[in-house]
Motif scaffolding. Structure first.
Motif, PDB file in Angstrom:
ATOM      1  N   MET A 159       0.827  -1.209   0.000  1.00 24.91           N
ATOM      2  CA  MET A 159       0.000   0.000   0.000  1.00 24.91           C
ATOM      3  C   MET A 159       0.865   1.265   0.000  1.00 24.91           C
ATOM      4  O   MET A 159       0.567   2.242  -0.702  1.00 24.91           O
ATOM      5  N   MET A 160       1.972   1.226   0.788  1.00 24.75           N
ATOM      6  CA  MET A 160       2.871   2.394   0.830  1.00 24.75           C
ATOM      7  C   MET A 160       3.514   2.604  -0.544  1.00 24.75           C
ATOM      8  O   MET A 160       3.634   3.736  -1.028  1.00 24.75           O
ATOM      9  N   MET A 161       3.897   1.472  -1.169  1.00 23.89           N
ATOM     10  CA  MET A 161       4.523   1.567  -2.486  1.00 23.89           C
ATOM     11  C   MET A 161       3.529   2.114  -3.509  1.00 23.89           C
ATOM     12  O   MET A 161       3.856   2.994  -4.312  1.00 23.89           O
ATOM     13  N   LEU A 162       2.280   1.618  -3.440  1.00 25.51           N
ATOM     14  CA  LEU A 162       1.248   2.116  -4.352  1.00 25.51           C
ATOM     15  C   LEU A 162       0.972   3.601  -4.098  1.00 25.51           C
ATOM     16  O   LEU A 162       0.766   4.386  -5.027  1.00 25.51           O
ATOM     17  N   HIS A 163       0.984   3.975  -2.816  1.00 23.52           N
ATOM     18  CA  HIS A 163       0.756   5.382  -2.468  1.00 23.52           C
ATOM     19  C   HIS A 163       1.863   6.259  -3.066  1.00 23.52           C
ATOM     20  O   HIS A 163       1.586   7.331  -3.628  1.00 23.52           O
ATOM     21  N   GLU A 164       3.122   5.778  -2.952  1.00 24.45           N
ATOM     22  CA  GLU A 164       4.253   6.530  -3.522  1.00 24.45           C
ATOM     23  C   GLU A 164       4.086   6.671  -5.028  1.00 24.45           C
ATOM     24  O   GLU A 164       4.290   7.749  -5.599  1.00 24.45           O
ATOM     25  N   LYS A 165       3.721   5.569  -5.685  1.00 22.12           N
ATOM     26  CA  LYS A 165       3.550   5.591  -7.156  1.00 22.12           C
ATOM     27  C   LYS A 165       2.453   6.568  -7.555  1.00 22.12           C
ATOM     28  O   LYS A 165       2.626   7.373  -8.494  1.00 22.12           O
ATOM     29  N   THR A 166       1.321   6.509  -6.819  1.00 19.98           N
ATOM     30  CA  THR A 166       0.226   7.418  -7.178  1.00 19.98           C
ATOM     31  C   THR A 166       0.614   8.868  -6.912  1.00 19.98           C
ATOM     32  O   THR A 166       0.250   9.772  -7.675  1.00 19.98           O
ATOM     33  N   SER A 167       1.400   9.071  -5.836  1.00 26.74           N
ATOM     34  CA  SER A 167       1.860  10.438  -5.546  1.00 26.74           C
ATOM     35  C   SER A 167       2.758  10.936  -6.671  1.00 26.74           C
ATOM     36  O   SER A 167       2.644  12.075  -7.123  1.00 26.74           O
ATOM     37  N   LYS A 168       3.668  10.067  -7.144  1.00 26.25           N
ATOM     38  CA  LYS A 168       4.588  10.438  -8.243  1.00 26.25           C
ATOM     39  C   LYS A 168       3.799  10.711  -9.516  1.00 26.25           C
ATOM     40  O   LYS A 168       4.102  11.660 -10.262  1.00 26.25           O
ATOM     41  N   LEU A 169       2.783   9.873  -9.753  1.00 20.63           N
ATOM     42  CA  LEU A 169       1.971  10.062 -10.958  1.00 20.63           C
ATOM     43  C   LEU A 169       1.236  11.400 -10.888  1.00 20.63           C
ATOM     44  O   LEU A 169       1.128  12.126 -11.883  1.00 20.63           O
ATOM     45  N   LYS A 170       0.728  11.733  -9.707  1.00 21.90           N
ATOM     46  CA  LYS A 170       0.030  12.998  -9.551  1.00 21.90           C
ATOM     47  C   LYS A 170       0.976  14.167  -9.787  1.00 21.90           C
ATOM     48  O   LYS A 170       0.639  15.126 -10.471  1.00 21.90           O
ATOM     49  N   VAL A 171       2.191  14.046  -9.204  1.00 22.77           N
ATOM     50  CA  VAL A 171       3.167  15.125  -9.354  1.00 22.77           C
ATOM     51  C   VAL A 171       3.565  15.259 -10.826  1.00 22.77           C
ATOM     52  O   VAL A 171       3.602  16.364 -11.373  1.00 22.77           O
TER      53      VAL A 171
END
Length: 114
Positions: free
Chosen positions: A98-110
């Motif tokens: 979940m943390m990894m997915l959160h990081e990926k989604t954060s990067k995608l948003k950025v």
């Protein structure tokens, strides 16, 4: 006159019985008792000892049985702990994912904003 048929059939039987000497009967009884009593007393004490040993043996068996029950409880507890550890590891893995997915989604948003 009085003939042979007039005599009672029981007449003379009492005189035929030997006189019972009560002292002799008492002495015979004491002799018999003194002959068998020591063996009987030894048997009694042997039986008492056997009974006491059986009681001790039963108590020991009960203690051993309770130890086995405790061992089974410990095995159950160990199984429970290993199961808990397994599920804990699963939870840690899910959390990491979940943390990894959160990081990926954060990067995608950025990167989507730029």
């Amino acid at each position: 006159g009085v003939g042979p048929s007039d005599a009672s059939p029981d007449e003379g039987v009492v005189e035929d019985l030997p006189l019972i000497d009560e002292k002799a009967v008492e002495q015979l009884a004491e002799g018999l008792i003194s002959h068998y009593l020591p063996d009987l007393q030894r048997s009694k004490s042997a039986l008492q000892e056997l009974t006491q040993n059986q009681v001790v043996l039963l108590e020991t068996l009960e203690q051993e049985i309770s130890k086995f029950k405790d061992c089974n409880s410990i095995v159950d507890i160990n199984a429970l702990f290993s199961e808990a550890k397994h599920y804990h590891n699963k939870l840690v893995n899910i959390r990491n994912e979940m943390m990894m997915l959160h990081e990926k989604t954060s990067k995608l948003k950025v990167s989507g904003i730029n």
